[in-house]
Design a protein around this motif. Structure first.
Motif, PDB file in Angstrom:
ATOM      1  N   PRO A  27      82.935  95.621  46.006  1.00 45.80           N
ATOM      2  CA  PRO A  27      83.144  95.670  44.542  1.00 45.80           C
ATOM      3  C   PRO A  27      84.469  95.083  44.089  1.00 45.80           C
ATOM      4  CG  PRO A  27      82.173  97.718  45.309  1.00 45.80           C
ATOM      5  CD  PRO A  27      82.495  96.925  46.547  1.00 45.80           C
ATOM      6  N   GLU A  28      85.535  95.343  44.853  1.00 42.85           N
ATOM      7  CA  GLU A  28      86.851  94.877  44.423  1.00 42.85           C
ATOM      8  C   GLU A  28      87.019  93.369  44.578  1.00 42.85           C
ATOM      9  OE1 GLU A  28      87.183  95.861  48.806  1.00 42.85           O
ATOM     10  OE2 GLU A  28      86.165  96.688  47.032  1.00 42.85           O
ATOM     11  N   LYS A  29      86.072  92.703  45.241  1.00 50.05           N
ATOM     12  CA  LYS A  29      86.182  91.261  45.458  1.00 50.05           C
ATOM     13  C   LYS A  29      85.112  90.466  44.725  1.00 50.05           C
ATOM     14  CE  LYS A  29      88.551  91.708  49.879  1.00 50.05           C
ATOM     15  NZ  LYS A  29      88.575  91.373  51.319  1.00 50.05           N
ATOM     16  N   PHE A  34      82.606  85.652  41.383  1.00 49.21           N
ATOM     17  CA  PHE A  34      82.072  85.137  40.115  1.00 49.21           C
ATOM     18  C   PHE A  34      82.925  83.976  39.607  1.00 49.21           C
ATOM     19  CE2 PHE A  34      80.644  89.757  39.373  1.00 49.21           C
ATOM     20  CZ  PHE A  34      79.465  89.546  40.062  1.00 49.21           C
ATOM     21  N   LEU A  35      84.233  84.097  39.758  1.00 48.11           N
ATOM     22  CA  LEU A  35      85.143  83.027  39.340  1.00 48.11           C
ATOM     23  C   LEU A  35      84.890  81.767  40.151  1.00 48.11           C
ATOM     24  CD1 LEU A  35      87.583  81.835  37.889  1.00 48.11           C
ATOM     25  CD2 LEU A  35      89.061  83.103  39.469  1.00 48.11           C
ATOM     26  N   LEU A  36      84.693  81.917  41.436  1.00 51.41           N
ATOM     27  CA  LEU A  36      84.419  80.769  42.290  1.00 51.41           C
ATOM     28  C   LEU A  36      83.114  80.085  41.880  1.00 51.41           C
ATOM     29  CD1 LEU A  36      85.479  79.225  44.756  1.00 51.41           C
ATOM     30  CD2 LEU A  36      84.198  80.828  46.195  1.00 51.41           C
ATOM     31  N   ALA A  90      97.499  82.649  41.834  1.00 47.24           N
ATOM     32  CA  ALA A  90      98.813  83.294  41.879  1.00 47.24           C
ATOM     33  C   ALA A  90      98.776  84.612  42.643  1.00 47.24           C
ATOM     34  CB  ALA A  90      99.329  83.519  40.454  1.00 47.24           C
ATOM     35  N   ALA A  91      97.662  85.324  42.530  1.00 42.23           N
ATOM     36  CA  ALA A  91      97.526  86.617  43.192  1.00 42.23           C
ATOM     37  C   ALA A  91      97.061  86.495  44.638  1.00 42.23           C
ATOM     38  CB  ALA A  91      96.546  87.495  42.419  1.00 42.23           C
ATOM     39  N   GLY A  92      96.766  85.269  45.076  1.00 42.56           N
ATOM     40  CA  GLY A  92      96.314  85.069  46.442  1.00 42.56           C
ATOM     41  C   GLY A  92      94.859  85.409  46.686  1.00 42.56           C
ATOM     42  N   ARG A  93      94.076  85.535  45.602  1.00 44.31           N
ATOM     43  CA  ARG A  93      92.662  85.882  45.772  1.00 44.31           C
ATOM     44  C   ARG A  93      91.808  84.658  46.097  1.00 44.31           C
ATOM     45  NH1 ARG A  93      94.068  89.173  41.316  1.00 44.31           N
ATOM     46  NH2 ARG A  93      93.137  87.694  39.843  1.00 44.31           N
ATOM     47  N   LEU A 139      86.768  86.656  50.771  1.00 42.20           N
ATOM     48  CA  LEU A 139      86.273  87.939  51.282  1.00 42.20           C
ATOM     49  C   LEU A 139      87.019  88.399  52.527  1.00 42.20           C
ATOM     50  CD1 LEU A 139      82.466  87.227  50.839  1.00 42.20           C
ATOM     51  CD2 LEU A 139      83.809  88.868  49.516  1.00 42.20           C
ATOM     52  N   GLY A 140      87.942  87.573  53.007  1.00 46.07           N
ATOM     53  CA  GLY A 140      88.715  87.952  54.183  1.00 46.07           C
ATOM     54  C   GLY A 140      88.110  87.543  55.501  1.00 46.07           C
TER      55      GLY A 140
END
Length: 273
Positions: A27-29, A34-36, A90-93, A139-140
């Motif tokens: 959920p947190e990712k 969606f942005l991608l 900027a947030a590294g996501r 997603l790591g």
């Protein structure tokens, strides 16, 4: 579906396949997924919305500049996708190198033709494959998982390209490789003008085999939490199997996504986690 963010709504509207897959991300990712999807849609429409190849290149350069400026810490551009994109970088996501690779790969669409089978595979690994890599990164996913994700993403891109042959023809375009078409006495312009020609079907079937090979290259066990990046391959496998069956005609519009497709993604998403 209630309470969708603007980015999620855009993802669902423009790319329902990947939107469904993104729902199985942690959920947190999900918002980064969606942005991608929204970013990828902007790149995909660069050629469709442009009146000529140069205009398409200018659109792609706009997105390249937006990513590079965000990476440099400059103020975000005023755009419903560019703004959140700058925040995510900027947030590294999201990894800017992944995004720039996706932009670069789209330049192949501004050419008159895809010259060869090898060029087509490179294009697919950079576009749909690049999306899968960026998704996995967000997603790591560990580095060793990224080549498999790229192959799975490229397989989804291959299936999508073959499904879109009628749509390409309506735009007077063909993304089938010119070298394979030439083996059947056809040019890219011929395939764009009339995809009903037997040579087009023969080339398409060759590419179905390439798509299946890409799926096999991506057949590795992925760590938990990154499975949603591989879920589009579930749809690719179903599409390619349909195309491999006798009677498939690439000149006909493909069937709409059905309940079976959605259930297959949901089942795989629940299993992979």
């Amino acid at each position: 579906m209630a309470d969708l963010s603007p980015l999620a709504e855009a993802a669902r509207r423009h790319d329902p396949d990947r939107f469904l897959c993104a729902l199985f991300a942690p959920p947190e990712k999900r918002e980064a997924q969606f942005l991608l999807i929204a970013f990828n849609h902007e790149l995909a429409r660069a050629r469709e919305a442009a009146s000529n190849p140069m205009a398409a290149l200018i659109r792609l350069q706009w997105w390249r500049d937006a990513v590079e400026e965000a990476h440099a810490g400059q103020p975000p551009r005023r755009h419903e996708v560019a703004g959140p994109l700058a925040e995510a970088i900027a947030a590294g996501r999201l990894d800017p190198s992944d995004l720039l690779g996706m932009v670069d790969a789209r330049e192949a669409e501004t050419e008159d033709e895809i010259p060869s089978r090898a060029a087509l595979l490179a294009y697919l690994r950079g576009t749909a494959g690049g999306f899968a890599v960026a998704s996995g990164h967000a997603l790591g996913a560990p580095p060793e998982a990224l080549p498999a994700l790229q192959s799975l993403g490229a397989a989804y891109g291959m299936a999508g390209l073959l499904r879109s042959i009628p749509a390409q023809a309506r735009q007077s375009r063909s993304l089938l490789p010119a070298d394979l078409l030439g083996e059947h006495g056809l040019s890219s312009a011929d395939a764009a003008q009339d995809p009903r020609q037997p040579g087009v079907a023969a080339v398409a079937r060759q590419l179905v085999t390439d798509g299946m090979n890409l799926l096999r290259q991506g057949a590795v066990r992925l760590p938990r939490g990154v499975g949603s990046a591989a879920l589009p391959a579930v749809l690719a496998r179903r599409d390619l199997r349909r195309m491999a069956a006798p009677g498939w005609d690439p000149a006909l519009p493909p069937p709409a996504r059905g309940l079976g497709d959605r259930l297959a993604v949901m089942w795989a998403g629940w299993r992979r986690g």
